[in-house]
Design a protein around this motif. Structure first.
Motif, PDB file in Angstrom:
ATOM      1  N   ARG A 127       0.318  -1.087  -0.283  1.00 19.07           N
ATOM      2  CA  ARG A 127      -0.031   0.620   0.146  1.00 19.07           C
ATOM      3  C   ARG A 127       0.730   1.065  -0.060  1.00 19.07           C
ATOM      4  N   GLN A 129       1.148   5.725   1.034  1.00 18.55           N
ATOM      5  CA  GLN A 129       0.463   6.352   1.736  1.00 18.55           C
ATOM      6  C   GLN A 129      -0.086   7.391   2.186  1.00 18.55           C
ATOM      7  N   LEU A 132      -2.902   4.296   1.932  1.00 22.24           N
ATOM      8  CA  LEU A 132      -3.378   4.464   3.492  1.00 22.24           C
ATOM      9  C   LEU A 132      -3.966   5.027   3.864  1.00 22.24           C
ATOM     10  N   ARG A 133      -3.707   6.619   3.850  1.00 22.12           N
ATOM     11  CA  ARG A 133      -4.689   7.543   4.414  1.00 22.12           C
ATOM     12  C   ARG A 133      -5.892   8.057   3.614  1.00 22.12           C
ATOM     13  N   ARG A 136      -7.288   4.931   6.339  1.00 21.33           N
ATOM     14  CA  ARG A 136      -7.750   5.366   7.577  1.00 21.33           C
ATOM     15  C   ARG A 136      -9.391   6.142   8.296  1.00 21.33           C
ATOM     16  N   CYS A 209      -7.227  -2.243   8.762  1.00 23.81           N
ATOM     17  CA  CYS A 209      -6.782  -0.991   8.629  1.00 23.81           C
ATOM     18  C   CYS A 209      -5.297  -1.281   9.540  1.00 23.81           C
ATOM     19  N   GLN A 210      -5.317  -1.386  10.876  1.00 20.70           N
ATOM     20  CA  GLN A 210      -4.222  -1.244  11.470  1.00 20.70           C
ATOM     21  C   GLN A 210      -3.396  -1.583  11.087  1.00 20.70           C
ATOM     22  N   GLU A 213      -1.796  -1.056   7.918  1.00 20.13           N
ATOM     23  CA  GLU A 213      -1.091   0.027   8.794  1.00 20.13           C
ATOM     24  C   GLU A 213       0.345  -0.084   8.908  1.00 20.13           C
TER      25      GLU A 213
END
Length: 246
Positions: A127, A129, A132-133, A136, A209-210, A213
């Motif tokens: 993934r 950034q 990922l944003r 989130r 998600c965690q 990340e």
């Protein structure tokens, strides 16, 4: 004037769509049975008010979806279900429009369980950034959402984004191909009228998600399995309740 994706919106194209969809839905409903010849060009002309040219183009589209096959001097017949391309976006949309029975829902979740955990595992490694944003943001919105329709939209966006973040072209294509079926499945599997279960669903997505990340493929894989398995149970219970009420 143009139609979707800038395509010309012509009478011929509209007629082609009507015939293609009409025959396609007829096949899925069992009106046109596997192994049987489709009605003659004369019958189809009366039914759909279209020329043989439009019929031929419709047959080509249906053949590309695996629904029919043709042979000169024989005609066009319906192929067996095993030949149907169930990853075709339009075919899936027709199927979900007709309603989903227990067998179809179970098959859909089996496919999701086979593929989406691996997409999540790959997303944990690949993934960006920006992805990922966005992931989130969707997870946070799900935890705060109280509107059923919006929750389903967020749920779908979450899973499609993970397919994209896998950076695997087959999994990326899969996300778009089964979007219509996923949307219909989420409508049954999301516990929209149970705040406790809704919160659980949001927390399960947050766990995915965690893990992504943290760059933990195995945790992402297991978290995705948990979401899919919970969704399968909810979908089955919802369908059973709907059948009992009817």
């Amino acid at each position: 004037m143009t139609g979707p994706r800038g395509r010309p919106k012509t009478g011929a194209r509209s007629a082609h769509r009507v015939v293609t969809e009409g025959i396609g839905l007829g096949i899925l409903k069992g009106e046109f049975k596997s192994g049987e010849l489709l009605p003659s060009p004369e019958e189809l002309a009366l039914r759909y008010k279209v020329s043989r040219t439009v019929q031929r183009e419709a047959f080509k589209t249906l053949a590309a979806k695996g629904l029919v096959a043709s042979k000169t001097k024989v005609g066009t017949w319906v192929t067996p279900p095993r030949s149907w391309n169930m990853f075709d976006t339009e075919l899936l949309e027709w199927r979900t429009r007709l309603g989903m029975d227990q067998e179809f829902i179970a098959s859909l979740f089996e496919v999701r369980r086979a593929l989406e955990p691996e997409a999540a595992a790959l997303a944990a490694k690949r993934r960006t950034q920006e992805q990922l944003r966005e992931l989130r943001e969707i997870a946070r919105a799900m935890s705060e959402c109280r509107d059923s329709g919006r929750f389903i939209e967020l749920d779908l966006a979450f899973h499609v984004l993970i397919s994209d973040a896998s950076a695997n072209p087959f999994l990326q294509s899969l996300g778009g191909l089964i979007e219509a079926a996923l949307a219909a499945a989420f409508a049954r599997s999301t516990p929209l009228h149970d705040p406790v279960q809704l919160r659980l669903s949001a927390l399960q997505h947050e766990a995915i998600c965690q893990a992504i990340e943290a760059g933990d493929p195995e945790a992402a894989r297991q978290a995705m399995i948990a979401v899919i398995d919970t969704g399968a149970v909810n979908a089955r219970r919802s369908l059973e309740a709907a059948q009992a009420a009817s």
